[in-house]
Design a protein around this motif. Structure first.
Motif, PDB file in Angstrom:
ATOM      1  N   GLY A  98       0.818  -1.213   0.000  1.00 44.84           N
ATOM      2  CA  GLY A  98       0.000   0.000   0.000  1.00 44.84           C
ATOM      3  C   GLY A  98       0.848   1.257   0.000  1.00 44.84           C
ATOM      4  N   GLU A  99       1.888   1.270   0.841  1.00 42.91           N
ATOM      5  CA  GLU A  99       2.766   2.443   0.880  1.00 42.91           C
ATOM      6  C   GLU A  99       3.455   2.644  -0.467  1.00 42.91           C
ATOM      7  OE1 GLU A  99       5.330   1.491   4.081  1.00 42.91           O
ATOM      8  OE2 GLU A  99       3.905   2.075   5.665  1.00 42.91           O
ATOM      9  N   THR A 100       3.882   1.546  -1.080  1.00 42.51           N
ATOM     10  CA  THR A 100       4.532   1.645  -2.396  1.00 42.51           C
ATOM     11  C   THR A 100       3.555   2.127  -3.449  1.00 42.51           C
ATOM     12  OG1 THR A 100       5.979  -0.204  -1.778  1.00 42.51           O
ATOM     13  CG2 THR A 100       5.870   0.381  -4.110  1.00 42.51           C
ATOM     14  N   PHE A 101       2.306   1.641  -3.372  1.00 41.93           N
ATOM     15  CA  PHE A 101       1.291   2.062  -4.347  1.00 41.93           C
ATOM     16  C   PHE A 101       0.970   3.540  -4.192  1.00 41.93           C
ATOM     17  CE2 PHE A 101      -3.060   2.755  -5.730  1.00 41.93           C
ATOM     18  CZ  PHE A 101      -3.032   2.203  -7.005  1.00 41.93           C
ATOM     19  N   VAL A 102       0.845   4.004  -2.961  1.00 42.20           N
ATOM     20  CA  VAL A 102       0.545   5.423  -2.730  1.00 42.20           C
ATOM     21  C   VAL A 102       1.682   6.293  -3.250  1.00 42.20           C
ATOM     22  CG1 VAL A 102       0.244   7.175  -0.938  1.00 42.20           C
ATOM     23  CG2 VAL A 102      -0.970   4.998  -0.761  1.00 42.20           C
ATOM     24  N   PRO A 108       2.807  11.001 -12.121  1.00 39.02           N
ATOM     25  CA  PRO A 108       1.750  11.105 -13.141  1.00 39.02           C
ATOM     26  C   PRO A 108       1.874  10.077 -14.262  1.00 39.02           C
ATOM     27  CG  PRO A 108       3.355  12.878 -13.396  1.00 39.02           C
ATOM     28  CD  PRO A 108       3.680  12.191 -12.103  1.00 39.02           C
ATOM     29  N   ASN A 109       3.040   9.453 -14.367  1.00 41.72           N
ATOM     30  CA  ASN A 109       3.240   8.460 -15.423  1.00 41.72           C
ATOM     31  C   ASN A 109       2.813   7.060 -14.996  1.00 41.72           C
ATOM     32  OD1 ASN A 109       4.473  10.514 -16.950  1.00 41.72           O
ATOM     33  ND2 ASN A 109       6.471  10.069 -16.056  1.00 41.72           N
ATOM     34  N   PHE A 110       2.471   6.921 -13.719  1.00 36.48           N
ATOM     35  CA  PHE A 110       2.093   5.612 -13.179  1.00 36.48           C
ATOM     36  C   PHE A 110       0.623   5.332 -13.461  1.00 36.48           C
ATOM     37  CE2 PHE A 110       0.439   3.232  -9.412  1.00 36.48           C
ATOM     38  CZ  PHE A 110       1.034   2.021  -9.706  1.00 36.48           C
ATOM     39  N   ARG A 111       0.327   4.133 -13.984  1.00 33.47           N
ATOM     40  CA  ARG A 111      -1.046   3.726 -14.271  1.00 33.47           C
ATOM     41  C   ARG A 111      -1.382   2.520 -13.396  1.00 33.47           C
ATOM     42  NH1 ARG A 111      -0.688   7.945 -15.803  1.00 33.47           N
ATOM     43  NH2 ARG A 111      -0.988   8.843 -17.885  1.00 33.47           N
ATOM     44  N   GLY A 112      -1.858   2.811 -12.187  1.00 30.89           N
ATOM     45  CA  GLY A 112      -2.141   1.756 -11.233  1.00 30.89           C
ATOM     46  C   GLY A 112      -3.254   0.831 -11.671  1.00 30.89           C
ATOM     47  N   SER A 113      -4.187   1.342 -12.482  1.00 33.55           N
ATOM     48  CA  SER A 113      -5.323   0.517 -12.899  1.00 33.55           C
ATOM     49  C   SER A 113      -4.903  -0.623 -13.811  1.00 33.55           C
ATOM     50  CB  SER A 113      -6.368   1.394 -13.608  1.00 33.55           C
ATOM     51  OG  SER A 113      -5.792   2.031 -14.748  1.00 33.55           O
ATOM     52  N   SER A 119      -0.251  -7.929  -7.678  1.00 32.67           N
ATOM     53  CA  SER A 119       1.096  -7.386  -7.859  1.00 32.67           C
ATOM     54  C   SER A 119       1.752  -7.087  -6.528  1.00 32.67           C
ATOM     55  CB  SER A 119       1.041  -6.101  -8.693  1.00 32.67           C
ATOM     56  OG  SER A 119       0.566  -6.379  -9.989  1.00 32.67           O
ATOM     57  N   GLY A 120       3.071  -7.375  -6.471  1.00 30.55           N
ATOM     58  CA  GLY A 120       3.841  -7.054  -5.283  1.00 30.55           C
ATOM     59  C   GLY A 120       4.602  -5.756  -5.461  1.00 30.55           C
ATOM     60  N   VAL A 121       5.489  -5.482  -4.520  1.00 28.61           N
ATOM     61  CA  VAL A 121       6.265  -4.245  -4.560  1.00 28.61           C
ATOM     62  C   VAL A 121       7.097  -4.159  -5.836  1.00 28.61           C
ATOM     63  CG1 VAL A 121       8.125  -2.976  -3.426  1.00 28.61           C
ATOM     64  CG2 VAL A 121       6.324  -4.035  -2.048  1.00 28.61           C
ATOM     65  N   GLY A 122       7.702  -5.280  -6.214  1.00 30.82           N
ATOM     66  CA  GLY A 122       8.531  -5.276  -7.428  1.00 30.82           C
ATOM     67  C   GLY A 122       7.730  -4.922  -8.667  1.00 30.82           C
ATOM     68  N   ALA A 123       6.523  -5.484  -8.787  1.00 30.37           N
ATOM     69  CA  ALA A 123       5.676  -5.187  -9.950  1.00 30.37           C
ATOM     70  C   ALA A 123       5.233  -3.730  -9.953  1.00 30.37           C
ATOM     71  CB  ALA A 123       4.464  -6.113  -9.954  1.00 30.37           C
ATOM     72  N   ILE A 124       4.977  -3.172  -8.762  1.00 29.72           N
ATOM     73  CA  ILE A 124       4.550  -1.765  -8.672  1.00 29.72           C
ATOM     74  C   ILE A 124       5.679  -0.838  -9.128  1.00 29.72           C
ATOM     75  CG2 ILE A 124       3.784   0.064  -7.121  1.00 29.72           C
ATOM     76  CD1 ILE A 124       2.522  -2.145  -5.379  1.00 29.72           C
ATOM     77  N   THR A 125       6.883  -1.078  -8.599  1.00 27.77           N
ATOM     78  CA  THR A 125       8.020  -0.236  -8.999  1.00 27.77           C
ATOM     79  C   THR A 125       8.342  -0.432 -10.469  1.00 27.77           C
ATOM     80  OG1 THR A 125       9.541  -1.974  -8.227  1.00 27.77           O
ATOM     81  CG2 THR A 125       9.008  -0.209  -6.696  1.00 27.77           C
ATOM     82  N   ALA A 126       8.162  -1.658 -10.983  1.00 33.85           N
ATOM     83  CA  ALA A 126       8.387  -1.903 -12.405  1.00 33.85           C
ATOM     84  C   ALA A 126       7.375  -1.137 -13.247  1.00 33.85           C
ATOM     85  CB  ALA A 126       8.308  -3.400 -12.709  1.00 33.85           C
ATOM     86  N   ALA A 127       6.129  -1.047 -12.744  1.00 37.01           N
ATOM     87  CA  ALA A 127       5.097  -0.290 -13.469  1.00 37.01           C
ATOM     88  C   ALA A 127       5.437   1.193 -13.502  1.00 37.01           C
ATOM     89  CB  ALA A 127       3.736  -0.506 -12.821  1.00 37.01           C
ATOM     90  N   VAL A 128       6.035   1.699 -12.407  1.00 36.55           N
ATOM     91  CA  VAL A 128       6.469   3.101 -12.393  1.00 36.55           C
ATOM     92  C   VAL A 128       7.545   3.324 -13.448  1.00 36.55           C
ATOM     93  CG1 VAL A 128       7.605   4.893 -11.033  1.00 36.55           C
ATOM     94  CG2 VAL A 128       5.887   3.429  -9.974  1.00 36.55           C
ATOM     95  N   SER A 129       8.516   2.419 -13.488  1.00 38.83           N
ATOM     96  CA  SER A 129       9.594   2.534 -14.479  1.00 38.83           C
ATOM     97  C   SER A 129       9.037   2.435 -15.892  1.00 38.83           C
ATOM     98  CB  SER A 129      10.640   1.436 -14.251  1.00 38.83           C
ATOM     99  OG  SER A 129      11.237   1.566 -12.975  1.00 38.83           O
ATOM    100  N   ALA A 130       8.081   1.505 -16.081  1.00 39.93           N
ATOM    101  CA  ALA A 130       7.470   1.350 -17.405  1.00 39.93           C
ATOM    102  C   ALA A 130       6.704   2.607 -17.803  1.00 39.93           C
ATOM    103  CB  ALA A 130       6.542   0.146 -17.420  1.00 39.93           C
TER     104      ALA A 130
END
Length: 241
Positions: A98-102, A108-113, A119-130
């Motif tokens: 949750g903290e990583t998602f927030v 603004p480039n992150f698409r959480g939907s 997804s875990g922390v690694g997938a969330i940070t990877a989505a930010v990079s993507a």
């Protein structure tokens, strides 16, 4: 009996730990008197302990669910079949997720939907990079497109300028050809006029020569006539004498 058996449940509360002395013939007799049996007593102890743990962890689960967004919680509030250590671990994972998602949502480039609910922390940070990479690629594509548009406009302007220059050169060439044609025509007319003038001059010269020749013949004729008349005069004078 249920309260006493809570302390004797196994770590996952799916049954009794069956420790030595935890259940004896007195328990069997007491259960018979109460109209129940060991299995029902142990199930009652498990239900009671699961309810207590659910209430204990409900606040943390609620807090995590508020920060997880579209992510599915690892701890859903059901404690059955889970050890306390497993519950703590899942809640800790949900808290970190949750903290990583927030934090990621502030980008603004992150698409959480688009994330997988698990997804875990690694997938969330990877989505930010993507997302950052997608934005960079999009910006680069837009810059390249703008560069191509600018180059296209520049090439169009240069092409139009070249066409204008070619048009000017073509009109100038046509003008030169027209002037050359006129010059050639003038030259031809001049030659014709010169030829006509030469012919007229020649005719005049011939006429002058003819006139001079006629005048010379007339002079010779006059002189002959004068000599003849003079001779006749001399002859007449001789006869007179």
């Amino acid at each position: 009996m249920i309260d006493r058996e809570v302390a004797d449940l196994n770590p996952t509360r799916t049954g009794s730990a069956d420790r030595t002395g935890s259940w004896n013939w007195q328990d069997d007799f007491g259960a018979w008197l109460a109209g129940t049996n060991r299995d029902r007593v142990i199930q009652g102890a498990a239900d009671k302990e699961n309810k207590r743990l659910q209430q204990l962890y409900s606040g943390q689960a609620q807090t995590n669910s508020e920060t997880l967004g579209p992510l599915a919680p690892r701890y859903t509030g059901n404690t059955e079949g889970l050890t306390v250590q497993e519950i703590d671990a899942r809640i800790a994972q949900d808290r970190l997720r949750g903290e990583t998602f927030v934090a990621a949502s502030a980008n603004p480039n992150f698409r959480g939907s688009t994330l997988d609910p698990n997804s875990g922390v690694g997938a969330i940070t990877a989505a930010v990079s993507a997302g950052n990479q997608d934005k960079e690629d999009k910006d680069k594509a837009e810059r390249n497109a703008e560069t191509r548009r600018q180059e296209g406009r520049q090439e169009g302007a240069e092409r139009r300028q070249s066409q204008r220059e070619l048009g000017i050169e073509s009109r100038a060439r046509d003008q030169r050809n027209h002037e050359l044609s006129l010059s050639r025509l003038d030259s031809r007319e001049a030659r014709l006029r010169a030829a006509e003038s030469d012919q007229l001059t020649l005719q005049l010269e011939y006429a002058r020569l003819g006139q001079r020749d006629r005048e010379r013949r007339a002079d010779r004729k006059d002189k002959a006539m004068m000599m003849l008349l003079q001779g006749l005069g001399n002859l007449g004078a001789g006869f007179t004498i």
